[in-house]
Design a protein around this motif. Sequence first.
Motif, PDB file in Angstrom:
ATOM      1  N   GLN A 174      -9.928  -0.229 -43.165  1.00  0.00           N
ATOM      2  CA  GLN A 174     -11.144  -0.111 -42.357  1.00  0.00           C
ATOM      3  C   GLN A 174     -11.624  -1.476 -41.851  1.00  0.00           C
ATOM      4  OE1 GLN A 174     -14.208   2.485 -43.851  1.00  0.00           O
ATOM      5  NE2 GLN A 174     -15.715   1.697 -42.398  1.00  0.00           N
ATOM      6  N   TYR A 175     -11.408  -2.521 -42.660  1.00  0.00           N
ATOM      7  CA  TYR A 175     -11.750  -3.869 -42.181  1.00  0.00           C
ATOM      8  C   TYR A 175     -10.943  -4.172 -40.917  1.00  0.00           C
ATOM      9  CZ  TYR A 175     -14.251  -4.959 -46.514  1.00  0.00           C
ATOM     10  OH  TYR A 175     -15.157  -4.967 -47.552  1.00  0.00           O
ATOM     11  N   GLY A 176      -9.643  -3.821 -40.956  1.00  0.00           N
ATOM     12  CA  GLY A 176      -8.780  -4.086 -39.801  1.00  0.00           C
ATOM     13  C   GLY A 176      -9.165  -3.243 -38.600  1.00  0.00           C
ATOM     14  N   VAL A 177      -9.487  -1.979 -38.848  1.00  0.00           N
ATOM     15  CA  VAL A 177      -9.869  -1.079 -37.753  1.00  0.00           C
ATOM     16  C   VAL A 177     -11.171  -1.571 -37.107  1.00  0.00           C
ATOM     17  CG1 VAL A 177     -10.721   1.263 -37.285  1.00  0.00           C
ATOM     18  CG2 VAL A 177      -8.617   0.946 -38.591  1.00  0.00           C
ATOM     19  N   GLU A 178     -12.107  -2.016 -37.928  1.00  0.00           N
ATOM     20  CA  GLU A 178     -13.371  -2.529 -37.370  1.00  0.00           C
ATOM     21  C   GLU A 178     -13.116  -3.802 -36.565  1.00  0.00           C
ATOM     22  OE1 GLU A 178     -16.214  -2.795 -40.582  1.00  0.00           O
ATOM     23  OE2 GLU A 178     -16.312  -0.613 -40.788  1.00  0.00           O
ATOM     24  N   GLU A 179     -12.179  -4.621 -37.035  1.00  0.00           N
ATOM     25  CA  GLU A 179     -11.838  -5.851 -36.283  1.00  0.00           C
ATOM     26  C   GLU A 179     -11.279  -5.489 -34.902  1.00  0.00           C
ATOM     27  OE1 GLU A 179      -9.317  -8.712 -38.388  1.00  0.00           O
ATOM     28  OE2 GLU A 179      -8.582  -9.427 -36.447  1.00  0.00           O
ATOM     29  N   ALA A 180     -10.407  -4.477 -34.863  1.00  0.00           N
ATOM     30  CA  ALA A 180      -9.827  -4.044 -33.580  1.00  0.00           C
ATOM     31  C   ALA A 180     -10.931  -3.503 -32.667  1.00  0.00           C
ATOM     32  CB  ALA A 180      -8.759  -2.986 -33.823  1.00  0.00           C
ATOM     33  N   LEU A 181     -11.794  -2.684 -33.245  1.00  0.00           N
ATOM     34  CA  LEU A 181     -12.882  -2.094 -32.481  1.00  0.00           C
ATOM     35  C   LEU A 181     -13.798  -3.177 -31.910  1.00  0.00           C
ATOM     36  CD1 LEU A 181     -14.123   0.688 -31.854  1.00  0.00           C
ATOM     37  CD2 LEU A 181     -15.426   0.507 -33.972  1.00  0.00           C
ATOM     38  N   HIS A 182     -14.164  -4.148 -32.757  1.00  0.00           N
ATOM     39  CA  HIS A 182     -15.056  -5.218 -32.300  1.00  0.00           C
ATOM     40  C   HIS A 182     -14.360  -6.181 -31.337  1.00  0.00           C
ATOM     41  CE1 HIS A 182     -17.411  -4.366 -36.215  1.00  0.00           C
ATOM     42  NE2 HIS A 182     -17.794  -3.564 -35.232  1.00  0.00           N
ATOM     43  N   SER A 183     -13.043  -6.056 -31.230  1.00  0.00           N
ATOM     44  CA  SER A 183     -12.315  -6.892 -30.271  1.00  0.00           C
ATOM     45  C   SER A 183     -12.048  -6.127 -28.978  1.00  0.00           C
ATOM     46  CB  SER A 183     -10.979  -7.352 -30.880  1.00  0.00           C
ATOM     47  OG  SER A 183     -11.193  -8.029 -32.082  1.00  0.00           O
ATOM     48  N   GLY A 184     -12.540  -4.894 -28.910  1.00  0.00           N
ATOM     49  CA  GLY A 184     -12.404  -4.106 -27.678  1.00  0.00           C
ATOM     50  C   GLY A 184     -11.196  -3.183 -27.656  1.00  0.00           C
ATOM     51  N   MET A 185     -10.673  -2.840 -28.853  1.00  0.00           N
ATOM     52  CA  MET A 185      -9.523  -1.931 -28.903  1.00  0.00           C
ATOM     53  C   MET A 185      -9.867  -0.672 -29.704  1.00  0.00           C
ATOM     54  SD  MET A 185      -6.426  -4.568 -29.493  1.00  0.00           S
ATOM     55  CE  MET A 185      -7.346  -5.939 -30.098  1.00  0.00           C
ATOM     56  N   PRO A 186     -10.357   0.356 -29.039  1.00  0.00           N
ATOM     57  CA  PRO A 186     -10.754   1.559 -29.762  1.00  0.00           C
ATOM     58  C   PRO A 186      -9.584   2.515 -30.039  1.00  0.00           C
ATOM     59  CG  PRO A 186     -11.376   1.740 -27.462  1.00  0.00           C
ATOM     60  CD  PRO A 186     -10.681   0.424 -27.608  1.00  0.00           C
ATOM     61  N   LEU A 212     -26.187   6.703 -45.893  1.00  0.00           N
ATOM     62  CA  LEU A 212     -24.805   6.960 -46.314  1.00  0.00           C
ATOM     63  C   LEU A 212     -24.078   7.803 -45.277  1.00  0.00           C
ATOM     64  CD1 LEU A 212     -24.938   7.616 -50.159  1.00  0.00           C
ATOM     65  CD2 LEU A 212     -23.773   5.774 -48.944  1.00  0.00           C
ATOM     66  N   LEU A 213     -24.791   8.758 -44.725  1.00  0.00           N
ATOM     67  CA  LEU A 213     -24.203   9.623 -43.707  1.00  0.00           C
ATOM     68  C   LEU A 213     -23.743   8.786 -42.514  1.00  0.00           C
ATOM     69  CD1 LEU A 213     -23.654  12.585 -42.981  1.00  0.00           C
ATOM     70  CD2 LEU A 213     -25.896  12.660 -41.903  1.00  0.00           C
ATOM     71  N   ASN A 214     -24.600   7.871 -42.094  1.00  0.00           N
ATOM     72  CA  ASN A 214     -24.236   6.995 -40.969  1.00  0.00           C
ATOM     73  C   ASN A 214     -23.031   6.120 -41.316  1.00  0.00           C
ATOM     74  OD1 ASN A 214     -26.252   8.038 -39.432  1.00  0.00           O
ATOM     75  ND2 ASN A 214     -27.742   6.446 -39.959  1.00  0.00           N
ATOM     76  N   THR A 215     -23.012   5.639 -42.569  1.00  0.00           N
ATOM     77  CA  THR A 215     -21.889   4.793 -42.991  1.00  0.00           C
ATOM     78  C   THR A 215     -20.593   5.582 -42.928  1.00  0.00           C
ATOM     79  OG1 THR A 215     -23.409   3.832 -44.563  1.00  0.00           O
ATOM     80  CG2 THR A 215     -21.097   3.299 -44.870  1.00  0.00           C
ATOM     81  N   VAL A 216     -20.639   6.816 -43.378  1.00  0.00           N
ATOM     82  CA  VAL A 216     -19.434   7.647 -43.415  1.00  0.00           C
ATOM     83  C   VAL A 216     -18.966   7.984 -42.007  1.00  0.00           C
ATOM     84  CG1 VAL A 216     -18.651   9.973 -44.040  1.00  0.00           C
ATOM     85  CG2 VAL A 216     -19.834   8.573 -45.716  1.00  0.00           C
TER      86      VAL A 216
END
Length: 294
Positions: free
Chosen positions: A40-52, A87-91
């Motif tokens: 998830q750390y990696g997926v968030e990094e991709a997302l924050h770099s503009g790769m959804p 928690l719901l938002n986090t999930v």
Amino acid sequence: MIQKVRKAVFPAAGLGTRFLPATKAMPKEMLPLVDKPLIQYGVEEALHSGMPNIIIVTGRGKSAIEDHFDVSFELERLLESHNKKDLLNTVRAVSDMIDVSYIRQKEALGLGHAVLRAKDLVANEPFAVVLSDDVIDAEIPCLRQLLDIYEFYGSSVLALMEVPKDSISAYGVVDAEPVTHQGSTGKLFRIRNMVEKPKPEDAPSNLAIIGRYILTPEIFKSIESIEPGRGGEIQLTDALKHLLRSRPVYGYKFEGNRYDAGDKLGFLTATVEFALQRHDLGGPFRQYLKSLKL
Ligand code: UTP
């Protein structure tokens, strides 16, 4: 025109032998740093770099990864009924923002082979590769830093890090010449050659390849044309060496701290660092660490 990078490939079909027995039935990528799985750390990094657009290459026993990014109706209903909004938002947060597809690598035949499995999903586009056991803590996401270079030169870019001589043989190491980029020298390199896991005396430099890549689609042809290398595996490094013969490949010394969370000591270090940064845990955890008579 330089094509935009929209897709990030996450090879996650390795056996994770360095983390046995934890990885016997659970994928290494699901090991949590504090409360979030590595991937998830990696997926968030991709997302924050503009790769959804996320493509995960999975293997046997990896269904926990698919479940993690899927909707969990029961859990969400329960959190809703208990009025646990945070928690719901986090999930929900990540899975709502990404478009994830999966492809299988039936046998762990190497990182190059895993990347090749994503060929049809990537289609003829440049793409990122993220090895999620390399966790990178950076103000500007590491992938974003690499993309800035890619968008300038239109060529493949690898993340580089300086590594002490006594641990260099754990990495792919580059032979590279510095390139002046936007007035500064020492961060960007044009790669001449690379060696996978060299003996310290054979290492061409102290610059190691870390698990973030921006690759142009020609890499697939290179993977298809190489033979199995070290350990009988189809190595991404060998394919990159093949690519070098016809295309420029750059390396970028990124800003940030990288943790090898696929290794036990690296994992423990990352856990401590990430816990200390947390608003909810940092204070009491620091106090606990200070109380230890070490
Ligand atoms: P590693 O070199 O860390 O190998 O792979 P591993 O099998 O995961 O772990 P150890 O070394 O046995 O403990 C680097 C990345 O490449 C993926 C892994 O999942 C990891 O993200 N990989 C490796 C594949 O997807 N398929 C493979 O055949 C090999």
